[in-house]
Write a protein that holds these residues in place. Structure first.
Motif, PDB file in Angstrom:
ATOM      1  N   ASN A  48       6.087  -9.224   4.784  1.00  6.25           N
ATOM      2  CA  ASN A  48       6.868 -10.372   4.670  1.00  6.25           C
ATOM      3  C   ASN A  48       8.211 -10.249   4.885  1.00  6.25           C
ATOM      4  N   ASN A  49       9.001  -9.030   4.636  1.00  5.11           N
ATOM      5  CA  ASN A  49      10.252  -8.947   4.953  1.00  5.11           C
ATOM      6  C   ASN A  49      10.517  -8.881   6.465  1.00  5.11           C
ATOM      7  N   ALA A  50       9.522  -8.197   7.193  1.00  2.41           N
ATOM      8  CA  ALA A  50       9.571  -7.967   8.678  1.00  2.41           C
ATOM      9  C   ALA A  50       9.513  -9.327   9.430  1.00  2.41           C
ATOM     10  N   ILE A  51       8.496 -10.294   8.839  1.00  2.00           N
ATOM     11  CA  ILE A  51       8.466 -11.666   9.184  1.00  2.00           C
ATOM     12  C   ILE A  51       9.743 -12.410   9.064  1.00  2.00           C
ATOM     13  N   ILE A  52      10.083 -12.462   7.721  1.00  2.73           N
ATOM     14  CA  ILE A  52      11.316 -13.158   7.321  1.00  2.73           C
ATOM     15  C   ILE A  52      12.838 -12.611   7.961  1.00  2.73           C
ATOM     16  N   HIS A  53      13.089 -11.395   7.493  1.00  3.42           N
ATOM     17  CA  HIS A  53      14.568 -10.904   7.811  1.00  3.42           C
ATOM     18  C   HIS A  53      14.415 -10.151   9.167  1.00  3.42           C
ATOM     19  N   GLY A  54      13.456  -9.300   9.396  1.00  7.55           N
ATOM     20  CA  GLY A  54      13.262  -8.797  10.653  1.00  7.55           C
ATOM     21  C   GLY A  54      13.413  -9.562  11.842  1.00  7.55           C
ATOM     22  N   ASN A  55      12.361 -10.521  11.818  1.00  7.80           N
ATOM     23  CA  ASN A  55      12.008 -11.260  12.864  1.00  7.80           C
ATOM     24  C   ASN A  55      12.523 -12.675  12.948  1.00  7.80           C
ATOM     25  N   ASP A  56      13.283 -12.968  11.882  1.00  6.31           N
ATOM     26  CA  ASP A  56      13.866 -14.354  11.484  1.00  6.31           C
ATOM     27  C   ASP A  56      12.686 -15.402  11.727  1.00  6.31           C
ATOM     28  N   GLY A  57      11.518 -15.314  11.255  1.00  6.30           N
ATOM     29  CA  GLY A  57      10.255 -16.070  11.270  1.00  6.30           C
ATOM     30  C   GLY A  57       9.995 -16.373  12.795  1.00  6.30           C
ATOM     31  N   ASN A  58      10.596 -15.753  13.794  1.00  3.97           N
ATOM     32  CA  ASN A  58      10.357 -16.180  14.924  1.00  3.97           C
ATOM     33  C   ASN A  58       8.826 -15.468  15.697  1.00  3.97           C
ATOM     34  N   LYS A  59       7.920 -16.576  15.838  1.00  3.98           N
ATOM     35  CA  LYS A  59       6.649 -16.346  16.031  1.00  3.98           C
ATOM     36  C   LYS A  59       6.244 -15.822  17.436  1.00  3.98           C
ATOM     37  N   ASP A  60       7.516 -15.627  18.131  1.00  9.98           N
ATOM     38  CA  ASP A  60       7.193 -15.058  19.510  1.00  9.98           C
ATOM     39  C   ASP A  60       7.575 -13.622  19.254  1.00  9.98           C
ATOM     40  N   LYS A  61       7.721 -13.072  18.196  1.00 13.09           N
ATOM     41  CA  LYS A  61       8.112 -11.468  17.867  1.00 13.09           C
ATOM     42  C   LYS A  61       6.958 -11.199  17.016  1.00 13.09           C
ATOM     43  N   ASN A  62       6.573  -9.834  17.057  1.00 11.15           N
ATOM     44  CA  ASN A  62       5.372  -9.412  16.203  1.00 11.15           C
ATOM     45  C   ASN A  62       5.886  -8.251  15.435  1.00 11.15           C
ATOM     46  N   VAL A  63       5.072  -8.405  14.374  1.00  8.06           N
ATOM     47  CA  VAL A  63       5.118  -7.181  13.164  1.00  8.06           C
ATOM     48  C   VAL A  63       3.891  -6.410  13.642  1.00  8.06           C
ATOM     49  N   TYR A  64       4.234  -5.065  13.601  1.00  8.75           N
ATOM     50  CA  TYR A  64       3.405  -3.932  13.819  1.00  8.75           C
ATOM     51  C   TYR A  64       2.970  -3.098  12.685  1.00  8.75           C
ATOM     52  N   LEU A  65       1.641  -2.885  12.195  1.00 11.18           N
ATOM     53  CA  LEU A  65       1.159  -2.403  10.952  1.00 11.18           C
ATOM     54  C   LEU A  65       0.208  -1.330  11.326  1.00 11.18           C
ATOM     55  N   SER A  66       0.657  -0.046  10.860  1.00 13.26           N
ATOM     56  CA  SER A  66      -0.391   0.996  11.196  1.00 13.26           C
ATOM     57  C   SER A  66      -0.825   1.888  10.035  1.00 13.26           C
ATOM     58  N   LEU A  67      -1.833   2.430   9.783  1.00 12.32           N
ATOM     59  CA  LEU A  67      -2.088   3.405   8.812  1.00 12.32           C
ATOM     60  C   LEU A  67      -2.606   4.495   9.358  1.00 12.32           C
ATOM     61  N   ASN A  68      -2.188   5.725   8.649  1.00 14.95           N
ATOM     62  CA  ASN A  68      -2.320   7.070   8.932  1.00 14.95           C
ATOM     63  C   ASN A  68      -3.176   7.498   7.657  1.00 14.95           C
ATOM     64  N   MET A  69      -4.264   8.103   7.652  1.00 15.19           N
ATOM     65  CA  MET A  69      -4.822   9.051   6.430  1.00 15.19           C
ATOM     66  C   MET A  69      -4.635  10.488   6.784  1.00 15.19           C
ATOM     67  N   GLU A  70      -4.344  11.207   5.830  1.00 17.87           N
ATOM     68  CA  GLU A  70      -4.025  12.399   6.400  1.00 17.87           C
ATOM     69  C   GLU A  70      -4.017  13.300   5.069  1.00 17.87           C
ATOM     70  N   GLU A  71      -5.201  14.131   4.721  1.00 18.84           N
ATOM     71  CA  GLU A  71      -5.561  14.638   3.596  1.00 18.84           C
ATOM     72  C   GLU A  71      -5.446  13.682   2.426  1.00 18.84           C
ATOM     73  N   ASN A  72      -4.278  14.130   1.485  1.00 18.88           N
ATOM     74  CA  ASN A  72      -4.415  13.348   0.488  1.00 18.88           C
ATOM     75  C   ASN A  72      -3.321  12.105   0.288  1.00 18.88           C
ATOM     76  N   THR A  73      -2.782  11.883   1.540  1.00 14.54           N
ATOM     77  CA  THR A  73      -1.956  10.681   1.550  1.00 14.54           C
ATOM     78  C   THR A  73      -2.341   9.731   2.599  1.00 14.54           C
ATOM     79  N   ILE A  74      -2.058   8.205   2.123  1.00 10.32           N
ATOM     80  CA  ILE A  74      -2.328   7.097   2.994  1.00 10.32           C
ATOM     81  C   ILE A  74      -0.780   6.615   3.397  1.00 10.32           C
ATOM     82  N   THR A  75      -0.522   6.657   4.768  1.00  8.40           N
ATOM     83  CA  THR A  75       0.771   6.117   5.121  1.00  8.40           C
ATOM     84  C   THR A  75       0.683   4.863   5.872  1.00  8.40           C
ATOM     85  N   PHE A  76       1.633   3.958   5.647  1.00 11.00           N
ATOM     86  CA  PHE A  76       1.601   2.697   6.335  1.00 11.00           C
ATOM     87  C   PHE A  76       2.986   2.646   6.924  1.00 11.00           C
TER      88      PHE A  76
END
Length: 133
Positions: A48-76
């Protein structure tokens, strides 16, 4: 290590895509309900912060989300195409002078719910890590 990633246009209705992404991760990695709840709130807040503040709600800009699972940690990793921000000078939302202000609680929440929170690329990327028992 496994990585899964998606990108979404900056529209608030796309939060449901993020929720599905997290639901899939819950199934795939058998996350317990507490961690799942923390991830859901922290990651959707960050997107939400990335959409509203980062990209100023500009639908032509994207938000990228990834997750990594490594041993006992999940990172987004959540990235936007904005200008970034100075994450070191954010006002404390719990300070008396800020209690009634609507903004500033998101990052505070993300910090409280995740085990590790860091900002990269001048604040354009947020990294949220959760320890899995």
């Amino acid at each position: 290590m496994s990585e899964i990633s998606i990108s979404i246009p900056s529209l608030s209705e796309n939060i449901r895509i993020v929720e599905s992404f997290i639901d899939n991760a819950k199934e795939r990695f058998s996350l317990d309900d507490d961690i799942y709840g923390n991830i859901m709130i922290a990651v959707t807040e960050s997107v939400n912060n990335a959409i509203i503040h980062g990209n100023d709600g500009n639908k032509d800009k994207n938000v990228y989300l990834s997750l990594n699972m490594e041993e006992n940690t999940i990172t987004f990793n959540i990235s936007d195409e904005g200008q970034g921000f100075d994450y070191n000078s954010l006002p404390d939302p719990t300070a008396p002078e800020n209690i009634d202000k609507p903004g500033g609680r998101g990052i505070f929440l993300m910090k409280a719910l995740s085990d590790e929170l860091s900002f990269e690329q001048e604040g354009k990327t947020v990294k949220l890590s959760f320890y899995i028992s």
